[in-house]
Write a protein that holds these residues in place. Structure first.
Motif, PDB file in Angstrom:
ATOM      1  N   ALA A  32       8.223 -57.845  35.234  1.00 30.48           N
ATOM      2  CA  ALA A  32       6.844 -57.781  34.756  1.00 30.48           C
ATOM      3  C   ALA A  32       5.963 -58.857  35.370  1.00 30.48           C
ATOM      4  CB  ALA A  32       6.808 -57.890  33.237  1.00 30.48           C
ATOM      5  N   THR A  33       6.556 -59.989  35.783  1.00 31.42           N
ATOM      6  CA  THR A  33       5.794 -61.073  36.404  1.00 31.42           C
ATOM      7  C   THR A  33       6.584 -61.645  37.570  1.00 31.42           C
ATOM      8  OG1 THR A  33       6.723 -62.820  34.992  1.00 31.42           O
ATOM      9  CG2 THR A  33       4.745 -61.691  34.188  1.00 31.42           C
ATOM     10  N   SER A  34       5.896 -62.291  38.490  1.00 30.63           N
ATOM     11  CA  SER A  34       6.548 -62.828  39.685  1.00 30.63           C
ATOM     12  C   SER A  34       7.478 -63.982  39.379  1.00 30.63           C
ATOM     13  CB  SER A  34       5.485 -63.281  40.700  1.00 30.63           C
ATOM     14  OG  SER A  34       4.667 -64.303  40.132  1.00 30.63           O
ATOM     15  N   ASP A  35       7.306 -64.643  38.192  1.00 30.52           N
ATOM     16  CA  ASP A  35       8.148 -65.799  37.859  1.00 30.52           C
ATOM     17  C   ASP A  35       9.383 -65.425  37.040  1.00 30.52           C
ATOM     18  OD1 ASP A  35       6.859 -65.139  35.533  1.00 30.52           O
ATOM     19  OD2 ASP A  35       6.266 -67.182  35.013  1.00 30.52           O
ATOM     20  N   GLY A  36       9.716 -64.133  36.992  1.00 31.71           N
ATOM     21  CA  GLY A  36      10.993 -63.748  36.407  1.00 31.71           C
ATOM     22  C   GLY A  36      10.973 -63.168  35.013  1.00 31.71           C
TER      23      GLY A  36
END
Length: 566
Positions: free
Chosen positions: A315-319
């Motif tokens: 859902a997000t680039s940071d995991g």
């Protein structure tokens, strides 16, 4: 009769010996021992199969009837499972049965060769199972004269009884369907000229959509015809290839614990006069709940928890990863880990000398126990206690990979089957999410991606280049499955604070039939490749029809934003 049987046959299907077949002289062995000990007949790798005890159990041939077999658990640390049912002591074993040695341990199929004609398996009834992420071990004891029934059989019986009690209702429904069908035919006739201008493939698509949605309005039917005539279709292959790296497989194992003692909780069982164990339950102001004790207080019990797999998506680039609540925080959803074959259960009436006192006759049915949610437990050892759940492990594997990454639960929705977990990996490419719940229409094409447990599993053997762990190991490749379909209807929930809530919540009803257990938490894409829902449930059969459900993505997006106020 036994003279024709030459060998015991052990077919390994999981573990260090996967795909290996062992044979033992039938007449030379009265039993086959299982374990990591060098003296075991069926010996498991002492370095890889670490959940297996040195002398874990044994298969015993009956001296009076050589074609009758028993499976014995030597009080092993991690248990012994027969056809996914946990063995207590000794249980009946038949050729073709599956044995798992320890929780998440190696698996093999027991057989004899040649198998006598009278021991050939019966025709198997294939069922559509509810897609849950969990493997739930049940309990197996000595086979009594009157056997219990499993959860699936029980559900079929309940469904049959409900059908009988609702005969009058269904008669009315059938009459309504006839009326609606007549109206649909009239509307179809009205659009006959439009249909005649379609190509064969376009007409098939329009017919399919109309067949699924007999109650569509004239405007919706016109839209379907225009869509088919324009040749618009879902590019499933492009959606899958663009998002395959964003869909993950999730491995879970969870437990319930008592907060003040920080100790794992067990559900207690007690034997009847025939030695068959039955679960204990207590009556509280909130209803029936299992009689729970701490692990060190347990006499005969099963740990509350389970292990299994689910699906999710980046859902997000940071995991941050979205999935179902019954995947990321399974203790906050209905429990399916009871030993269904051991029902009915005993009702505890009080305590004496620190032990439960219960009715002489088991009376608690599966139906009474089925709705229990572990996180809502109120009693431990017969006294009020604070109970919580936690993941013993939570791991994420990305598509077409075998490498697991540790994850942790960030939060779970308080009102929907959605949760958010996180892996410590950066620079990931997230999916594109679109909250279009208010504009989605019945008949719209969709595609669900995930990791259903029924799909064929791809495994590889990796050679070790580590001198301190030299043995090769078997790994399962995370291979996502693409399931195209359509939205059959939009199910609206009532007001959040309404006392007349249907209990279903906002959902998309789908016509998917290629999903299964393990697909829970997978993303549902629209025709443009945007995630508009999260797959969470399904069921039915060939007679009733196969349907599935997805949660609107807006409830997943909510978890990505810090909520303030009510």
């Amino acid at each position: 009769m036994t003279a024709s049987v030459k060998n015991f046959v052990i077919r390994h299907t999981a573990g260090a010996k996967i795909n290996q077949v062992e044979e033992f002289d039938f007449n030379a062995h009265n039993e086959l021992t299982l374990g990591r000990s060098g003296d075991s007949d069926i010996q498991f790798d002492p370095e890889i199969d670490t959940v297996v005890s040195r002398e874990h159990g044994k298969i015993v041939k009956d001296s009076a009837d050589p074609l009758r077999f028993s499976l014995v658990d030597n009080n092993s640390r991690n248990g012994l499972f027969l056809n996914k049912n946990k063995v207590l002591g000794t249980t009946r074993l038949s050729p073709g049965d599956e044995i798992q040695v320890g929780t998440n341990g190696p698996i093999f199929v027991f057989d004899i060769d040649p198998r006598p004609l009278e021991m050939m398996p019966q025709t198997r009834l294939v069922e559509i199972l509810k897609p849950t992420s969990e493997f739930v071990p049940a309990e197996a004891g000595d086979t009594p004269a009157k056997t219990g029934i499993g959860k699936q059989t029980f559900e079929r019986v309940i469904t049959h009884e409900r059908k009988k009690s609702q005969k009058t209702l269904w008669t009315a429904v059938i009459a309504a369907v006839v009326v609606l069908g007549t109206l649909g035919f009239v509307m179809w006739q009205k659009n006959k000229d439009d249909m005649s201008s379609l190509t064969v493939s376009e007409r098939r698509r329009a017919d399919s959509l109309l067949a699924m949605n007999k109650d569509l309005t004239k405007v919706q039917i016109d839209s379907i015809l225009k869509t088919a005539q324009a040749g618009q279709s879902v590019a499933y292959d492009k959606i899958a290839s663009a998002n395959v790296d964003k869909v993950v497989k999730i491995y879970i194992s969870w437990e319930l614990y008592e907060v003040s003692e920080n100790e794992e909780l067990y559900h207690e069982y007690r034997p009847d006069a025939n030695g068959v164990f039955h679960p204990l339950f207590v009556q509280t102001t909130a209803g029936i709940e299992p009689y729970l004790v701490t692990k060190r207080s347990s006499i005969v019990g099963l740990p509350v928890g389970s292990s299994g797999t689910g699906s999710g998506f980046v859902a997000t680039s940071d995991g941050k990863i979205l999935t179902n609540r019954h995947v990321g925080a399974a203790w906050q959803t209905r429990y399916n880990g009871f030993s269904w074959n051991n029902f009915p259960g005993y009702l505890v009436q009080g305590m004496k000398n620190g032990q439960p006192v219960y009715d002489a006759t088991p009376m608690i049915t599966e139906d009474q126990a089925m709705g229990w949610v572990p996180s809502e437990a109120t009693l431990v050892n017969g006294r009020p206690a604070q109970v919580e759940g936690r993941n013993k492990y939570l791991k994420v594997v990305f598509a077409n990979s075998t490498q697991p990454y540790e994850a942790h639960l960030v939060t779970a929705s308080q009102s929907h089957d959605v949760s958010m977990i996180k892996v410590d990996v950066n620079d990931l490419e997230p999916v594109t999410m679109t909250d279009n719940y208010s504009t989605v229409k019945s008949g719209q094409g969709i595609v669900v991606m995930g990791y259903p447990g029924g799909a064929p599993q791809q495994r590889i053997v990796r050679k070790s280049n580590d001198p301190f762990k030299p043995n090769p190991a078997v790994f399962t490749i995370a291979s996502p499955v693409t399931s195209p379909g359509h939205i059959q209807q939009i199910v609206k929930s009532s007001s959040e604070f309404s006392a007349k809530d249907s209990g279903f919540g906002d959902s998309y009803q789908l016509d998917l039939n290629a999903t299964g257990g393990g697909n829970s938490g997978g993303p549902m894409f629209d025709e443009k490749g945007n995630v508009i829902g999260i797959y969470y449930a399904g069921g039915g059969n060939a007679n009733q029809g196969i349907i599935s459900f997805a949660i609107p993505i807006k409830y997943g997006i909510e978890l990505l934003t810090v909520q303030k106020g009510l």
